[in-house]
Design a protein around this motif. Structure first.
Motif, PDB file in Angstrom:
ATOM      1  N   ARG A  10     -39.092  19.935  34.468  1.00  0.00           N
ATOM      2  CA  ARG A  10     -40.186  20.934  34.416  1.00  0.00           C
ATOM      3  C   ARG A  10     -39.926  21.667  33.102  1.00  0.00           C
ATOM      4  O   ARG A  10     -38.931  22.487  33.090  1.00  0.00           O
ATOM      5  N   ASN A  11     -40.697  21.509  32.117  1.00  0.00           N
ATOM      6  CA  ASN A  11     -40.779  22.400  31.003  1.00  0.00           C
ATOM      7  C   ASN A  11     -39.329  22.169  30.316  1.00  0.00           C
ATOM      8  O   ASN A  11     -38.577  23.453  30.195  1.00  0.00           O
ATOM      9  N   LEU A  12     -38.545  21.321  30.491  1.00  0.00           N
ATOM     10  CA  LEU A  12     -37.156  21.180  29.993  1.00  0.00           C
ATOM     11  C   LEU A  12     -36.945  21.713  28.573  1.00  0.00           C
ATOM     12  O   LEU A  12     -37.556  20.962  27.826  1.00  0.00           O
ATOM     13  N   VAL A  13     -36.115  22.523  28.020  1.00  0.00           N
ATOM     14  CA  VAL A  13     -35.942  22.806  26.881  1.00  0.00           C
ATOM     15  C   VAL A  13     -34.276  22.912  26.323  1.00  0.00           C
ATOM     16  O   VAL A  13     -33.582  23.397  27.355  1.00  0.00           O
ATOM     17  N   LYS A  14     -33.944  22.507  25.292  1.00  0.00           N
ATOM     18  CA  LYS A  14     -32.717  22.751  24.811  1.00  0.00           C
ATOM     19  C   LYS A  14     -32.720  23.079  23.497  1.00  0.00           C
ATOM     20  O   LYS A  14     -33.306  22.302  22.474  1.00  0.00           O
ATOM     21  N   GLU A  15     -32.047  24.185  23.041  1.00  0.00           N
ATOM     22  CA  GLU A  15     -32.025  24.944  21.787  1.00  0.00           C
ATOM     23  C   GLU A  15     -30.604  24.819  21.079  1.00  0.00           C
ATOM     24  O   GLU A  15     -29.554  25.130  22.144  1.00  0.00           O
ATOM     25  N   PHE A  16     -30.158  24.560  20.026  1.00  0.00           N
ATOM     26  CA  PHE A  16     -29.020  24.724  19.539  1.00  0.00           C
ATOM     27  C   PHE A  16     -29.224  25.734  18.226  1.00  0.00           C
ATOM     28  O   PHE A  16     -29.344  25.467  17.069  1.00  0.00           O
ATOM     29  N   LYS A  17     -28.932  26.915  18.625  1.00  0.00           N
ATOM     30  CA  LYS A  17     -28.688  28.086  17.487  1.00  0.00           C
ATOM     31  C   LYS A  17     -30.082  27.902  16.765  1.00  0.00           C
ATOM     32  O   LYS A  17     -30.200  27.807  15.380  1.00  0.00           O
ATOM     33  N   GLY A  18     -31.208  27.999  17.317  1.00  0.00           N
ATOM     34  CA  GLY A  18     -32.343  28.090  16.695  1.00  0.00           C
ATOM     35  C   GLY A  18     -33.153  26.789  16.680  1.00  0.00           C
ATOM     36  O   GLY A  18     -34.509  26.490  16.275  1.00  0.00           O
ATOM     37  N   PHE A  19     -32.400  25.392  16.761  1.00  0.00           N
ATOM     38  CA  PHE A  19     -32.906  24.188  16.544  1.00  0.00           C
ATOM     39  C   PHE A  19     -33.335  23.670  17.835  1.00  0.00           C
ATOM     40  O   PHE A  19     -32.411  23.764  18.869  1.00  0.00           O
ATOM     41  N   VAL A  20     -34.544  23.502  18.093  1.00  0.00           N
ATOM     42  CA  VAL A  20     -34.940  22.654  19.244  1.00  0.00           C
ATOM     43  C   VAL A  20     -34.786  21.156  19.336  1.00  0.00           C
ATOM     44  O   VAL A  20     -35.489  20.679  18.869  1.00  0.00           O
ATOM     45  N   ALA A  21     -33.993  20.806  20.095  1.00  0.00           N
ATOM     46  CA  ALA A  21     -33.495  19.228  20.444  1.00  0.00           C
ATOM     47  C   ALA A  21     -34.550  18.812  21.178  1.00  0.00           C
ATOM     48  O   ALA A  21     -34.885  17.497  21.192  1.00  0.00           O
ATOM     49  N   VAL A  22     -34.745  19.413  22.421  1.00  0.00           N
ATOM     50  CA  VAL A  22     -35.565  19.006  23.605  1.00  0.00           C
ATOM     51  C   VAL A  22     -36.666  19.966  23.763  1.00  0.00           C
ATOM     52  O   VAL A  22     -36.490  21.410  23.872  1.00  0.00           O
ATOM     53  N   ASN A  23     -37.918  19.649  23.602  1.00  0.00           N
ATOM     54  CA  ASN A  23     -39.063  20.849  23.539  1.00  0.00           C
ATOM     55  C   ASN A  23     -40.126  20.621  24.774  1.00  0.00           C
ATOM     56  O   ASN A  23     -40.901  19.796  24.777  1.00  0.00           O
ATOM     57  N   ASP A  24     -39.777  21.298  25.825  1.00  0.00           N
ATOM     58  CA  ASP A  24     -40.717  21.226  26.811  1.00  0.00           C
ATOM     59  C   ASP A  24     -41.150  19.880  27.507  1.00  0.00           C
ATOM     60  O   ASP A  24     -42.219  19.703  27.560  1.00  0.00           O
TER      61      ASP A  24
END
Length: 264
Positions: A10-24
């Protein structure tokens, strides 16, 4: 959550120092399905796998397995619950025999991994089950062959057998046919189909022919987000899917993800 979903995000997000690799990203993996996660290089597929198996920690969102929130659960605990992953690169021990590799996997599943110092004879009770697993992937005749001597396709089959040794409820297969010739691809497709009976499978796979033969449902990722989802016919007919596969810029995105993950 519907009871039919083995895995849900559900609404899975992974950010790396401002870079969004997985977005919602919202995923719903149905019981008994073979579900594919596809997309161009850099779309976020492997990052999603790393989040599901807790090699990476989500920035935001939830992961549920059989209705239980496992967002904060450690990777070893997730494996014990029945979420078992194979990797793009064969993860078997090259200087052990095929039989020994399966036996080690069974030891790990039974919680007797610290028995390495014991004599090999003490582990013979595992041989019968090991041979059953080798037979299931067509490797019984190679039981005493050192793994490094096996052809690439047979190594991947051995890896699948070690995954089955963990008695997974959900199998996560990362590029199971990568680097294979047509003959090995066809063989592995049949092995995955056989292994999936009574189980649920989520797989990352670039070979769309494999996806069309195996998968009940497909989720397409692009730039870290879900582009579309459906069966193969509907997904393959979507002009947005053709655009992202034939578009440019994927290699640059892939490099950005790799660099970001390496910095963690």
């Amino acid at each position: 959550m519907s009871d039919q979903y083995v895995l849900e995000t559900r609404n899975l997000v992974k950010e790396f120092k401002g870079f969004v690799a997985v977005n919602d990203v919202d995923l719903q993996i149905q019981q008994g399905h073979i579900h594919a996660l596809i997309g161009p290089n850099g779309a976020g597929k492997t990052t999603v796998f790393n989040l599901l198996t807790k090699f990476l920690i989500p920035t935001r969102g939830q992961i549920l397995f059989n209705g239980e929130d496992i967002t904060s659960t450690k990777s070893a605990q997730i494996a014990r619950k029945g979420v078992v992953r194979s990797f793009q690169i064969s993860a078997v021990f090259p200087h052990m025999t095929a039989l020994e590799n399966i036996r080690v996997a069974l030891q790990g599943f039974e919680g007797t991994s610290y028995s390495f110092w014991k004599s090999g004879a003490s582990l013979n009770r595992l041989n019968e089950r090991s041979m059953e697993l080798l037979e299931s992937v067509g490797l019984a005749e190679y039981a005493n062959t050192t793994t490094v001597e096996l052809a690439y396709g047979r190594k991947r089959a051995l890896e699948l057998a070690t995954t089955l040794a963990m008695e997974p409820k959900l199998m996560l297969l990362d590029e199971p046919t990568q680097g294979m010739g047509a003959e090995d691809v066809d063989r592995v497709v049949e092995l995955v189909r056989k292994a999936a009976k009574g189980r649920t499978v989520l797989m990352v796979e670039h070979n769309l022919s494999v996806v069309s033969k195996l998968c009940d449902r497909i989720t397409v990722l692009a730039q870290g987000a879900v582009l579309t989802e459906g069966d193969y016919e509907s997904v393959s007919a979507d002009p947005r899917v053709r655009e992202v596969y034939m578009g440019t810029g994927a290699s640059g995105e892939r490099g950005a993800v790799a660099e970001a993950e390496a910095s963690q």
